[in-house]
Design a protein around this motif. Structure first.
Motif, PDB file in Angstrom:
ATOM      1  N   LEU A  42      -1.431  -0.918  -9.130  1.00 14.50           N
ATOM      2  CA  LEU A  42      -0.553  -0.311  -8.122  1.00 14.50           C
ATOM      3  C   LEU A  42       0.719   0.242  -8.760  1.00 14.50           C
ATOM      4  O   LEU A  42       1.194   1.322  -8.389  1.00 14.50           O
ATOM      5  CB  LEU A  42      -0.215  -1.341  -7.042  1.00 14.50           C
ATOM      6  N   ASP A  75      -0.718   2.208   1.156  1.00 15.70           N
ATOM      7  CA  ASP A  75      -0.295   3.555   1.549  1.00 15.70           C
ATOM      8  C   ASP A  75      -0.157   3.655   3.067  1.00 15.70           C
ATOM      9  O   ASP A  75       0.786   4.258   3.587  1.00 15.70           O
ATOM     10  CB  ASP A  75      -1.302   4.600   1.068  1.00 15.70           C
ATOM     11  N   ASN A 104       3.757   9.487  -1.460  1.00 24.93           N
ATOM     12  CA  ASN A 104       3.987   9.529  -2.909  1.00 24.93           C
ATOM     13  C   ASN A 104       5.450   9.304  -3.247  1.00 24.93           C
ATOM     14  O   ASN A 104       5.785   8.621  -4.231  1.00 24.93           O
ATOM     15  CB  ASN A 104       3.514  10.875  -3.470  1.00 24.93           C
ATOM     16  N   ARG A 116       6.488   5.569  -2.516  1.00 24.48           N
ATOM     17  CA  ARG A 116       6.019   4.620  -3.526  1.00 24.48           C
ATOM     18  C   ARG A 116       7.115   4.377  -4.575  1.00 24.48           C
ATOM     19  O   ARG A 116       7.299   3.253  -5.053  1.00 24.48           O
ATOM     20  CB  ARG A 116       4.765   5.153  -4.219  1.00 24.48           C
ATOM     21  N   ASN A 137       0.930   1.365 -11.754  1.00 22.32           N
ATOM     22  CA  ASN A 137       0.520   2.582 -12.464  1.00 22.32           C
ATOM     23  C   ASN A 137       0.412   3.774 -11.516  1.00 22.32           C
ATOM     24  O   ASN A 137       0.392   4.930 -11.958  1.00 22.32           O
ATOM     25  CB  ASN A 137      -0.820   2.365 -13.173  1.00 22.32           C
ATOM     26  N   ASN A 138       0.344   3.478 -10.215  1.00 21.96           N
ATOM     27  CA  ASN A 138       0.340   4.525  -9.187  1.00 21.96           C
ATOM     28  C   ASN A 138       1.690   4.615  -8.472  1.00 21.96           C
ATOM     29  O   ASN A 138       1.772   5.017  -7.315  1.00 21.96           O
ATOM     30  CB  ASN A 138      -0.781   4.258  -8.172  1.00 21.96           C
ATOM     31  N   ASN A 139       2.745   4.215  -9.221  1.00 24.54           N
ATOM     32  CA  ASN A 139       4.142   4.408  -8.802  1.00 24.54           C
ATOM     33  C   ASN A 139       4.647   3.422  -7.754  1.00 24.54           C
ATOM     34  O   ASN A 139       5.740   3.619  -7.209  1.00 24.54           O
ATOM     35  CB  ASN A 139       4.395   5.845  -8.310  1.00 24.54           C
ATOM     36  N   TYR A 140       3.902   2.365  -7.463  1.00 24.48           N
ATOM     37  CA  TYR A 140       4.434   1.338  -6.573  1.00 24.48           C
ATOM     38  C   TYR A 140       5.450   0.472  -7.301  1.00 24.48           C
ATOM     39  O   TYR A 140       5.373   0.291  -8.518  1.00 24.48           O
ATOM     40  CB  TYR A 140       3.294   0.476  -6.013  1.00 24.48           C
ATOM     41  N   LEU A 154      -4.712  -0.018  -2.681  1.00 23.86           N
ATOM     42  CA  LEU A 154      -3.897   1.199  -2.669  1.00 23.86           C
ATOM     43  C   LEU A 154      -3.950   1.871  -1.296  1.00 23.86           C
ATOM     44  O   LEU A 154      -2.916   2.264  -0.747  1.00 23.86           O
ATOM     45  CB  LEU A 154      -4.382   2.158  -3.751  1.00 23.86           C
ATOM     46  N   THR A 198      -9.043  -2.639  -6.211  1.00 25.94           N
ATOM     47  CA  THR A 198      -7.710  -2.056  -6.396  1.00 25.94           C
ATOM     48  C   THR A 198      -7.539  -0.792  -5.562  1.00 25.94           C
ATOM     49  O   THR A 198      -6.453  -0.523  -5.035  1.00 25.94           O
ATOM     50  CB  THR A 198      -7.470  -1.741  -7.879  1.00 25.94           C
ATOM     51  N   GLU A 199      -8.626  -0.024  -5.420  1.00 27.74           N
ATOM     52  CA  GLU A 199      -8.546   1.205  -4.611  1.00 27.74           C
ATOM     53  C   GLU A 199      -8.298   0.864  -3.145  1.00 27.74           C
ATOM     54  O   GLU A 199      -7.533   1.545  -2.456  1.00 27.74           O
ATOM     55  CB  GLU A 199      -9.837   2.011  -4.752  1.00 27.74           C
TER      56      GLU A 199
END
Length: 224
Positions: A50, A145, A28, A31, A52-55, A141, A137-138
């Motif tokens: 991605l 990761d 986390n 990212r 939006n998930n801090n990438y 991710l 998209t999942e």
């Protein structure tokens, strides 16, 4: 008179243990800290999800020189439509080979949405992984990761470094001494003693140390 027993403590890479909770916390954090390069002449569909998930990403529609990737630890590379100034025949596949040849420590992920000639295979196989552009998209991710953690995983990176030393015929005893210093440094969060080892070697071994210290240690320190 009884002679006291002298105990020499020697650490190995097995003495580094990262819990699953700590691993996810590190992912986390990384990212937000790690800039990933996308080489693609079209939009990369999963990018917004991605981000939006801090990438974090830098986008290039193409590169003029392999040195253009030097500052990025992870590179996503399309196969079609790029590499025009580096290879007329094999496009992004040849770019991938050249990146891995010049920067073997970098993670290079190939992806494509189209079919390509089997003659591309020998170049594409140099990538760390080949992914379908159409992945959910999942799934993107999860894959990112995994590789993001890999660039800062002390165990994975030490094993790669150790293999490079052994390939240059550095003795097992010497490598074990380096491993002890590396593990102690990691546990302290201070790699000064390990960095000092570079001054004690020369030739190819010095080059291996120099690259490891200037690239991999940066990511390890960032993650501690």
């Amino acid at each position: 008179m009884r002679i006291p027993k002298i105990t020499i403590t020697s650490y190995t890479i097995k003495d580094i243990v990262v819990s699953e909770i700590a691993k996810q916390q590190r992912i986390n954090d990384l990212r937000k800290k790690t800039d990933i390069l996308i080489i693609d002449d079209e939009d990369f569909a999963p990018q917004e999800f991605l981000e939006n998930n801090n990438y974090r990403f830098t986008n290039k529609s193409d590169i003029d020189n392999i040195r253009d990737v030097s500052e990025y630890p992870i590179i996503l590379c399309d196969i079609r439509g790029i590499g025009k100034k580096i290879s007329n025949a094999y496009e992004g596949a040849f770019v991938i080979q050249e990146i891995k040849k010049n920067y073997p420590e970098k993670i290079v992920l190939a992806y494509t949405a189209s079919q390509y000639d089997p003659s591309y295979n020998s170049y594409i196989q140099k990538a760390d992984d080949v992914l379908q552009k159409s992945l959910s998209t999942e799934s993107w991710l999860e894959n990112l990761d995994k590789y993001l953690y890999m660039i800062s995983d002390p165990i994975f990176q030490w094993k790669k470094f150790r293999n490079q030393l052994l390939e240059k015929d550095v003795s097992l005893i010497t490598v074990a001494r380096y491993e002890d210093i590396f593990v102690k440094s990691y546990k302290k969060g201070d790699f000064k003693d390990f960095k000092n080892l570079e001054a004690s070697v020369d030739g190819d071994i010095k080059n291996i140390f120099s690259k490891f210290i200037s690239t991999i240690l940066v990511e390890l320190i960032k993650a501690i």
